[in-house]
Design a protein around this motif. Structure first.
Motif, short mmCIF file in Angstrom:
data_model
loop_
_atom_site.label_atom_id
_atom_site.label_comp_id
_atom_site.label_asym_id
_atom_site.label_seq_id
_atom_site.Cartn_x
_atom_site.Cartn_y
_atom_site.Cartn_z
N GLY A 306 0.80 -1.21 0.00
CA GLY A 306 0.00 0.00 0.00
C GLY A 306 0.83 1.26 0.00
N ALA A 307 0.15 2.41 -0.17
CA ALA A 307 0.86 3.67 -0.30
C ALA A 307 0.96 4.44 1.01
N ILE A 308 -0.17 4.69 1.67
CA ILE A 308 -0.14 5.48 2.89
C ILE A 308 0.62 4.75 3.98
N GLU A 309 0.34 3.48 4.17
CA GLU A 309 1.05 2.69 5.17
C GLU A 309 2.54 2.63 4.86
N ALA A 310 2.87 2.86 3.58
CA ALA A 310 4.26 2.76 3.14
C ALA A 310 5.09 3.97 3.53
N ALA A 311 4.48 5.03 4.00
CA ALA A 311 5.24 6.21 4.40
C ALA A 311 5.54 6.13 5.89
N PRO A 312 6.73 5.68 6.24
CA PRO A 312 7.07 5.54 7.66
C PRO A 312 7.35 6.89 8.30
N GLY A 313 7.33 6.96 9.61
CA GLY A 313 7.69 8.18 10.30
C GLY A 313 9.19 8.42 10.24
#
Length: 332
Positions: A306-313
């Protein structure tokens, strides 16, 4: 604090539950928030920057879902316009054994295409802000002119313009109109991001270096050239090239990896207070930091679904960098 304004599409990605299948063979999908400008805005916010989304969204359940996702991830949605005229765009994705994607889009009546220039005329850009856009919403529609207006407005404010070419040929009437429109907008940006898969298509130049040099026109001061698992490079108008080999990960899904990369780059440039007249110097001085953080962001994104979940902090990115390259983890 300065801000990154992202203009363009928000949509729903339907991610297949089974990999290694053609789209017609997939038996089920998982809903995920998507749209390259929105993914970049979320990445910037998750990395500690202030991001603002500029778009028009449908008054439907998918639109509500996307608003919730942006709010939950810290994106400023105060300038988003809601409408009953259009619908939320949909993208069905199939993923092959290497995590690479192909798309089928349903967005001929997408609400984002209807964003009129006057609907963002009240946005007050400040010196040092960034504007980020992609090519999907440059098709003939009201939002195309809106892009031109906001580019002009942020340039007057001494802000920096970033264009991720993000080619999606199925959304265009033909390849020629896609290429021509992208090339019309390239000179309007200060910073260009292009992938190895897009470069020859856009420029029609087989030689890699000559193709990249052709994009260093107009206002363009630098081209960021991404090569997936082989890292990325920054090409400056002055002739310098800075390269980074990237990070090796087990690829789960490349959806959103490029957006995480550019979100990482923009958040770092924002923290370094880059402006159009100092952009080249910032890239010269901090290229290691910029490429390391951006490549780590993209690699982590590709390692999950996925895309959103793929952006880590930011904390997760820094820990990843420190584990992979202890000597490169000196920046904060």
């Amino acid at each position: 604090m300065k801000k990154v304004y992202c203009i363009g599409e928000t949509l729903i990605d339907f991610i297949p539950l089974q990999k290694n299948k053609a789209l017609k063979e997939v038996g089920g999908f998982e809903k995920a928030a998507g749209g390259a400008p929105m993914n970049a805005a979320i990445a910037v916010a998750k990395y500690g920057g202030q991001s603002v989304m500029l778009t028009k969204m449908a008054n439907d359940h998918f639109g509500d879902f996307l608003m919730d996702v942006m709010c939950a991830n810290g994106v400023d949605v105060s300038h988003i316009v809601r409408t009953d005229e259009g619908e939320t765009g949909l993208a069905f994705v199939s993923v092959d054994k290497d995590g690479e994607r192909s798309f089928t889009f349903y967005r001929k009546n997408a609400a984002d295409l209807l964003l009129e220039p006057e609907e963002v005329a009240g946005v007050q850009f400040q010196e040092g802000d960034f504007l980020h856009f992609c090519s999907v919403d440059l098709v003939e529609s009201p939002i195309k002119q809106t892009h031109l207006n906001v580019i002009e407005a942020i340039r007057k404010a001494n802000g920096t313009v970033c264009f991720d070419l993000n080619v999606r040929i199925p959304l265009w009437p033909d390849e020629a109109s896609c290429r021509e429109t992208i090339l019309d907008f390239v000179p309007l940006a200060d910073l260009i991001k292009v992938s190895s898969e897009e470069l020859e298509f856009v420029t029609a130049i087989p030689d890699e270096n000559k193709a990249i040099q052709s994009l260093l026109c107009g206002h363009v001061k630098a081209v960021v050239y991404t090569k997936g698992g082989d890292g990325a490079a920054i090409y400056l108008k002055e002739g310098q090239v800075f390269k980074d080999p990237g990070f090796k990960v087990t690829v789960e899904d490349t959806t959103g990896a490029g957006d995480a990369f550019i979100g990482g780059l923009l958040s770092e440039l924002l923290s370094l207070e880059a402006k159009p007249d100092s952009l080249i110097q910032t890239l010269q001085t901090h290229h290691e930091q910029l490429l390391t953080f951006s490549n780590a962001s993209g690699a982590l994104a590709a390692s999950v679904k996925g895309a959103i979940e793929a952006a880590p902090g930011r904390e997760k990115v820094m820990k990843f960098i420190e584990a992979q390259r202890p000597a490169a983890g000196h920046f904060k």
